[in-house]
Design a protein around this motif. Sequence first.
Motif, PDB file in Angstrom:
ATOM      1  N   MET A 166      40.526   4.014  12.199  1.00 32.01           N
ATOM      2  CA  MET A 166      41.000   2.635  12.184  1.00 32.01           C
ATOM      3  C   MET A 166      40.865   2.046  13.585  1.00 32.01           C
ATOM      4  N   PRO A 167      40.304   0.841  13.711  1.00 38.84           N
ATOM      5  CA  PRO A 167      40.186   0.218  15.034  1.00 38.84           C
ATOM      6  C   PRO A 167      41.556  -0.107  15.605  1.00 38.84           C
ATOM      7  N   SER A 168      41.647  -0.019  16.904  1.00 39.09           N
ATOM      8  CA  SER A 168      42.900  -0.309  17.585  1.00 39.09           C
ATOM      9  C   SER A 168      43.027  -1.810  17.815  1.00 39.09           C
ATOM     10  N   THR A 169      44.247  -2.308  17.759  1.00 45.53           N
ATOM     11  CA  THR A 169      44.476  -3.719  18.062  1.00 45.53           C
ATOM     12  C   THR A 169      44.737  -3.944  19.539  1.00 45.53           C
ATOM     13  N   SER A 170      44.964  -2.871  20.305  1.00 52.38           N
ATOM     14  CA  SER A 170      45.254  -3.029  21.729  1.00 52.38           C
ATOM     15  C   SER A 170      44.173  -2.457  22.635  1.00 52.38           C
ATOM     16  N   ILE A 171      43.431  -1.473  22.154  1.00 56.30           N
ATOM     17  CA  ILE A 171      42.413  -0.816  22.975  1.00 56.30           C
ATOM     18  C   ILE A 171      41.039  -1.095  22.372  1.00 56.30           C
ATOM     19  N   SER A 172      40.158  -1.676  23.203  1.00 59.07           N
ATOM     20  CA  SER A 172      38.851  -2.054  22.674  1.00 59.07           C
ATOM     21  C   SER A 172      37.781  -1.004  22.897  1.00 59.07           C
ATOM     22  N   LYS A 173      37.937  -0.178  23.930  1.00 58.33           N
ATOM     23  CA  LYS A 173      36.888   0.788  24.248  1.00 58.33           C
ATOM     24  C   LYS A 173      37.460   1.942  25.059  1.00 58.33           C
ATOM     25  N   ILE A 174      36.898   3.129  24.832  1.00 52.04           N
ATOM     26  CA  ILE A 174      37.269   4.334  25.575  1.00 52.04           C
ATOM     27  C   ILE A 174      35.976   5.020  26.005  1.00 52.04           C
ATOM     28  N   GLU A 175      35.893   5.389  27.281  1.00 52.26           N
ATOM     29  CA  GLU A 175      34.774   6.190  27.779  1.00 52.26           C
ATOM     30  C   GLU A 175      35.342   7.347  28.585  1.00 52.26           C
TER      31      GLU A 175
ATOM     32  N   ASP B 145      41.018  10.659  18.265  1.00 53.99           N
ATOM     33  CA  ASP B 145      41.377  10.941  16.877  1.00 53.99           C
ATOM     34  C   ASP B 145      42.691  10.286  16.439  1.00 53.99           C
ATOM     35  N   ALA B 146      43.454   9.765  17.391  1.00 55.54           N
ATOM     36  CA  ALA B 146      44.777   9.213  17.079  1.00 55.54           C
ATOM     37  C   ALA B 146      44.675   8.004  16.148  1.00 55.54           C
ATOM     38  N   PHE B 147      45.538   7.960  15.169  1.00 54.41           N
ATOM     39  CA  PHE B 147      45.586   6.824  14.251  1.00 54.41           C
ATOM     40  C   PHE B 147      46.058   5.570  14.988  1.00 54.41           C
ATOM     41  N   ALA B 148      47.081   5.735  15.841  1.00 52.69           N
ATOM     42  CA  ALA B 148      47.634   4.622  16.624  1.00 52.69           C
ATOM     43  C   ALA B 148      47.291   4.860  18.098  1.00 52.69           C
ATOM     44  N   LYS B 149      46.146   4.337  18.522  1.00 53.40           N
ATOM     45  CA  LYS B 149      45.672   4.594  19.874  1.00 53.40           C
ATOM     46  C   LYS B 149      46.592   4.005  20.945  1.00 53.40           C
ATOM     47  N   GLY B 150      47.157   2.835  20.690  1.00 51.72           N
ATOM     48  CA  GLY B 150      48.089   2.238  21.651  1.00 51.72           C
ATOM     49  C   GLY B 150      49.311   3.117  21.859  1.00 51.72           C
ATOM     50  N   TRP B 151      49.849   3.639  20.774  1.00 52.85           N
ATOM     51  CA  TRP B 151      51.006   4.523  20.869  1.00 52.85           C
ATOM     52  C   TRP B 151      50.624   5.790  21.632  1.00 52.85           C
ATOM     53  N   PHE B 152      49.484   6.384  21.287  1.00 47.74           N
ATOM     54  CA  PHE B 152      49.049   7.613  21.960  1.00 47.74           C
ATOM     55  C   PHE B 152      48.867   7.355  23.449  1.00 47.74           C
ATOM     56  N   PHE B 153      48.218   6.243  23.792  1.00 49.98           N
ATOM     57  CA  PHE B 153      48.007   5.895  25.193  1.00 49.98           C
ATOM     58  C   PHE B 153      49.344   5.816  25.931  1.00 49.98           C
ATOM     59  N   ASN B 154      50.288   5.083  25.370  1.00 45.14           N
ATOM     60  CA  ASN B 154      51.588   4.920  26.032  1.00 45.14           C
ATOM     61  C   ASN B 154      52.354   6.229  26.147  1.00 45.14           C
ATOM     62  N   ASP B 155      52.231   7.078  25.156  1.00 48.95           N
ATOM     63  CA  ASP B 155      53.007   8.322  25.126  1.00 48.95           C
ATOM     64  C   ASP B 155      52.362   9.471  25.894  1.00 48.95           C
TER      65      ASP B 155
END
Length: 61
Positions: A1-10, A44-54
């Motif tokens: 699922m695309p993230s609503t807060s993170i547009s790209k990861i490298e 792989d995180a479903f909620a990338k914003g949550w994973f990033f913050n945590d």
Amino acid sequence: MPSTSISKIEYDPASRVLSVWFVASGKHYEFEGVPPATVAAFRDAFAKGWFFNDHIRNHFS
């Protein structure tokens, strides 16, 4: 699922630098010393914003 807060990861595994771009600001930040396993879990995180913050924000310089 695309993230609503993170547009790209490298990720550069040689330098262990993770780059993250944000949707709202368009800004990108780099985090040093991020282990490959953390990056894999982030991707792989479903909620990338949550994973990033945590797991990334305030954990790496």
